[in-house]
Scaffold this motif. Structure first.
Motif, PDB file in Angstrom:
ATOM      1  N   ALA A 180      82.290  61.224  34.964  1.00 45.98           N
ATOM      2  CA  ALA A 180      82.085  62.121  33.828  1.00 45.98           C
ATOM      3  C   ALA A 180      80.670  62.028  33.248  1.00 45.98           C
ATOM      4  N   SER A 181      79.911  61.068  33.729  1.00 49.70           N
ATOM      5  CA  SER A 181      78.580  60.855  33.160  1.00 49.70           C
ATOM      6  C   SER A 181      77.601  61.921  33.649  1.00 49.70           C
ATOM      7  N   ASP A 182      76.767  62.398  32.714  1.00 49.57           N
ATOM      8  CA  ASP A 182      75.742  63.362  33.089  1.00 49.57           C
ATOM      9  C   ASP A 182      74.341  62.760  32.948  1.00 49.57           C
ATOM     10  N   GLU A 183      74.292  61.417  32.823  1.00 49.95           N
ATOM     11  CA  GLU A 183      73.009  60.745  32.688  1.00 49.95           C
ATOM     12  C   GLU A 183      72.248  60.766  34.007  1.00 49.95           C
ATOM     13  N   THR A 184      70.936  60.860  33.899  1.00 49.89           N
ATOM     14  CA  THR A 184      70.084  60.843  35.100  1.00 49.89           C
ATOM     15  C   THR A 184      69.475  59.466  35.277  1.00 49.89           C
ATOM     16  N   LEU A 185      69.092  59.168  36.489  1.00 52.12           N
ATOM     17  CA  LEU A 185      68.554  57.847  36.814  1.00 52.12           C
ATOM     18  C   LEU A 185      67.165  57.651  36.235  1.00 52.12           C
ATOM     19  N   PHE A 186      66.360  58.699  36.236  1.00 53.38           N
ATOM     20  CA  PHE A 186      64.947  58.544  35.875  1.00 53.38           C
ATOM     21  C   PHE A 186      64.625  59.132  34.507  1.00 53.38           C
ATOM     22  N   SER A 187      63.788  58.417  33.781  1.00 50.99           N
ATOM     23  CA  SER A 187      63.147  58.966  32.588  1.00 50.99           C
ATOM     24  C   SER A 187      61.708  59.289  32.969  1.00 50.99           C
ATOM     25  N   MET A 188      61.176  60.376  32.452  1.00 51.14           N
ATOM     26  CA  MET A 188      59.872  60.869  32.914  1.00 51.14           C
ATOM     27  C   MET A 188      58.779  60.646  31.877  1.00 51.14           C
ATOM     28  N   ASN A 189      57.616  60.331  32.392  1.00 49.64           N
ATOM     29  CA  ASN A 189      56.429  60.142  31.568  1.00 49.64           C
ATOM     30  C   ASN A 189      55.287  60.920  32.226  1.00 49.64           C
ATOM     31  N   LEU A 190      54.782  61.931  31.511  1.00 47.58           N
ATOM     32  CA  LEU A 190      53.788  62.826  32.108  1.00 47.58           C
ATOM     33  C   LEU A 190      52.445  62.691  31.403  1.00 47.58           C
ATOM     34  N   ASN A 191      51.401  62.428  32.183  1.00 54.65           N
ATOM     35  CA  ASN A 191      50.033  62.367  31.674  1.00 54.65           C
ATOM     36  C   ASN A 191      49.150  63.331  32.457  1.00 54.65           C
ATOM     37  N   ILE A 192      48.353  64.085  31.720  1.00 57.10           N
ATOM     38  CA  ILE A 192      47.392  65.000  32.340  1.00 57.10           C
ATOM     39  C   ILE A 192      45.990  64.470  32.081  1.00 57.10           C
ATOM     40  N   TYR A 193      45.119  64.586  33.086  1.00 61.82           N
ATOM     41  CA  TYR A 193      43.753  64.066  32.969  1.00 61.82           C
ATOM     42  C   TYR A 193      42.760  65.216  33.141  1.00 61.82           C
ATOM     43  N   ALA A 194      41.934  65.391  32.114  1.00 66.45           N
ATOM     44  CA  ALA A 194      40.921  66.452  32.148  1.00 66.45           C
ATOM     45  C   ALA A 194      39.717  65.999  32.964  1.00 66.45           C
ATOM     46  N   ASP A 195      38.940  66.969  33.467  1.00 62.95           N
ATOM     47  CA  ASP A 195      37.755  66.617  34.242  1.00 62.95           C
ATOM     48  C   ASP A 195      36.623  66.105  33.365  1.00 62.95           C
ATOM     49  N   GLU A 196      36.556  66.570  32.095  1.00 63.26           N
ATOM     50  CA  GLU A 196      35.526  66.132  31.153  1.00 63.26           C
ATOM     51  C   GLU A 196      36.154  65.985  29.760  1.00 63.26           C
ATOM     52  N   LEU A 197      35.584  65.082  28.951  1.00 65.43           N
ATOM     53  CA  LEU A 197      36.116  64.845  27.612  1.00 65.43           C
ATOM     54  C   LEU A 197      36.108  66.108  26.759  1.00 65.43           C
ATOM     55  N   GLN A 198      35.042  66.920  26.894  1.00 60.31           N
ATOM     56  CA  GLN A 198      34.945  68.116  26.055  1.00 60.31           C
ATOM     57  C   GLN A 198      36.011  69.156  26.384  1.00 60.31           C
ATOM     58  N   ASN A 199      36.698  68.999  27.523  1.00 59.82           N
ATOM     59  CA  ASN A 199      37.738  69.963  27.901  1.00 59.82           C
ATOM     60  C   ASN A 199      39.142  69.520  27.483  1.00 59.82           C
ATOM     61  N   VAL A 200      39.249  68.312  26.918  1.00 56.89           N
ATOM     62  CA  VAL A 200      40.559  67.798  26.522  1.00 56.89           C
ATOM     63  C   VAL A 200      41.189  68.689  25.457  1.00 56.89           C
ATOM     64  N   LYS A 201      40.392  69.102  24.478  1.00 53.55           N
ATOM     65  CA  LYS A 201      40.921  69.919  23.386  1.00 53.55           C
ATOM     66  C   LYS A 201      41.477  71.242  23.903  1.00 53.55           C
ATOM     67  N   GLU A 202      40.784  71.855  24.866  1.00 56.64           N
ATOM     68  CA  GLU A 202      41.256  73.130  25.423  1.00 56.64           C
ATOM     69  C   GLU A 202      42.611  72.947  26.106  1.00 56.64           C
ATOM     70  N   ILE A 203      42.757  71.832  26.828  1.00 52.67           N
ATOM     71  CA  ILE A 203      44.023  71.569  27.528  1.00 52.67           C
ATOM     72  C   ILE A 203      45.141  71.301  26.527  1.00 52.67           C
ATOM     73  N   THR A 204      44.870  70.471  25.507  1.00 52.52           N
ATOM     74  CA  THR A 204      45.910  70.172  24.514  1.00 52.52           C
ATOM     75  C   THR A 204      46.331  71.425  23.753  1.00 52.52           C
ATOM     76  N   THR A 205      45.387  72.285  23.449  1.00 54.10           N
ATOM     77  CA  THR A 205      45.714  73.538  22.745  1.00 54.10           C
ATOM     78  C   THR A 205      46.614  74.412  23.600  1.00 54.10           C
ATOM     79  N   SER A 206      46.288  74.520  24.882  1.00 57.44           N
ATOM     80  CA  SER A 206      47.079  75.339  25.799  1.00 57.44           C
ATOM     81  C   SER A 206      48.504  74.796  25.940  1.00 57.44           C
ATOM     82  N   LEU A 207      48.628  73.468  26.025  1.00 58.85           N
ATOM     83  CA  LEU A 207      49.955  72.856  26.166  1.00 58.85           C
ATOM     84  C   LEU A 207      50.789  73.047  24.899  1.00 58.85           C
ATOM     85  N   LYS A 208      50.152  72.944  23.738  1.00 62.10           N
ATOM     86  CA  LYS A 208      50.872  73.153  22.474  1.00 62.10           C
ATOM     87  C   LYS A 208      51.388  74.584  22.373  1.00 62.10           C
TER      88      LYS A 208
END
Length: 440
Positions: free
Chosen positions: A245-273
């Motif tokens: 009866a259990s619907d639990e999954t085996l894995f918990s997920m942790n997702l990290n994205i890495y930008a090519d340059e520091l100045q592009n981090v804000k653009e990526i975070t804005t898009s994800l939000k």
């Protein structure tokens, strides 16, 4: 009168009152040096704090949180602009046990894509990355968590007889596996958190690499890193043993994205939000720090400017006395056809000269104080706190960027010019006949 002649005229009059001009320059120097030195503390503290935050951390990393993260969504993020790598780590959410000879540990197993891990900066201390599903990399502290329970019990019994304090007992290192880990075969088992018993379906894994030590000494990495190709086998084992009866999954997920340059981090975070994800990145933390220190540095510069304004009283008095002493000379100049603008310019040049010389000396003095402070203060604080404690901190007490020098110089010279403006204006209003009547 040519500009060169004007400078000579100013120079001659300054030399006539060397002591008074020297004291005025000294006051201007002290005011400007106080401004620069005070503000440099704000820059130093900001640099220290940012360095501490950024020290050995990936500033281009964006952590992504969502209740419905999937591999498909992670793969889709790889197509975003300025994304260098997308690392989806899946951590086993079950009781885990690892065995190597007579040693065991409860190290957690994480599966990931090592191609993406490499792009994100995952590095090894020794060995290589896995090339098959049964090859793994272990954390830097994996061996310290491999213990033989019989050896540990014997060791603890021996320590009880030595009458050690609780602090000394905590600092003792328990017996653990000390041989070479590379190419060793380990047995990995999953089990139930309710019973803390294994499912008795061991998976044989080979250690082919040891990860580099974490950047921070207080962080311990004893994890097992396996390739994502192992997921299907682990899920099959879990499915055979989990309650129907259990619907639990085996894995918990942790997702990290890495930008090519520091100045592009804000653009990526804005898009994800905008796509509905919750995100965190160091760049957002740094923005808050920058705003705080911008206000702090502005406040320090304001306080320092007050010191310069106080020193401007000395410039005002010096220039007022100069006008009074040269009344007859001003009358002669006017009688010879000198225009009011020229007379005003001569006195403004004199006050500007005082401001410029005071500023130059102040800048040199400020850099000297900054260098001395960064050398002496750590020794003083280190002696007060203890060298071992303070040695772990990399503190910069004072930094003088060129922007601060420009701001302080502009304020100092401007205040000097303003201080000399009223006396210079007064000089232009002197009556020629009254001036010529003055005694030499």
């Amino acid at each position: 009168m040519q500009f060169k002649d004007q400078l000579d005229f100013v120079s001659q009059h300054i030399k006539k009152n060397k002591l008074r001009v020297f004291m005025t320059i000294l006051a201007a120097t002290m005011g400007t040096a106080f401004l620069i030195t005070l503000a440099s503390v704000g820059f130093g503290i900001q640099d220290t704090l940012k360095s501490e935050i950024l020290d050995n951390r990936l500033v281009t990393q964006v952590e992504v949180y969502s209740a419905d993260l999937t591999k498909e969504k992670a793969d889709k993020m790889k197509g975003m602009d300025h994304v260098k790598a997308v690392v989806l780590r899946q951590q086993v959410s079950a009781y885990q046990k690892t065995t190597l000879d007579k040693y065991t540990s409860t190290s957690e197993l994480i599966v990931s894509n090592f191609g993406e891990e490499q792009k994100a900066g995952f590095t090894l201390e020794k060995g290589r990355l896995p090339q098959s599903e049964y090859e793994v990399v272990v954390g830097h502290d994996f061996a310290e968590n491999l213990i033989n329970e019989e050896e540990v019990e014997k060791f603890e019994a021996e320590q009880k007889d030595k009458d050690l304090s609780d602090t000394e007992l905590d600092e003792l290192e328990l017996p653990h596996y000390e041989e070479e880990l590379l190419e060793k075969k380990i047995t990995y088992e999953m089990g139930s958190y309710e019973t803390y018993e294994s499912y008795k379906e061991p998976v044989k894994l080979t250690i082919v690499g040891v990860a580099k030590a974490p950047a921070k000494d207080f962080i311990s990495d004893s994890k097992i890193y396996a390739d994502a190709s192992l997921i299907s086998e682990l899920e099959a084992i879990y499915d055979r043993h989990k309650p129907e009866a259990s619907d639990e999954t085996l894995f918990s997920m942790n997702l990290n994205i890495y930008a090519d340059e520091l100045q592009n981090v804000k653009e990526i975070t804005t898009s994800l939000k905008e796509d509905g994800y919750s995100v965190y990145s160091i760049s957002e933390e740094l923005e808050q720090i920058d705003v705080f220190f911008l206000a702090l540095k502005a406040g320090l510069i304001f306080v320092g400017t007050i010191a310069i304004l106080i020193s401007s009283i000395g410039i005002f008095n010096t220039m007022t006395m100069a006008v009074t002493e040269r009344t007859r000379e001003i009358g002669v100049m006017k009688a010879l056809g000198a225009k009011p603008k020229l007379i005003q310019r001569l006195f403004l040049l004199e006050s500007a000269w005082i401001g410029i010389i005071g500023t130059v000396i102040a800048v040199i003095l400020s850099y000297a104080i900054s260098i001395l402070a960064n050398y002496v203060l750590p020794l003083i604080v280190g002696a007060a706190l203890g060298e071992e404690e303070f040695g772990e901190l990399n503190v910069t007490f004072s930094i003088i960027p060129w922007q601060l020098v420009v701001i302080a110089s502009a304020i100092s010279i401007s205040v000097a010019m303003i201080s000399g403006w009223r006396p210079a204006r007064k000089a232009t209003q002197i009556d020629v006949i009254d001036a010529l009547r003055q005694e030499l």
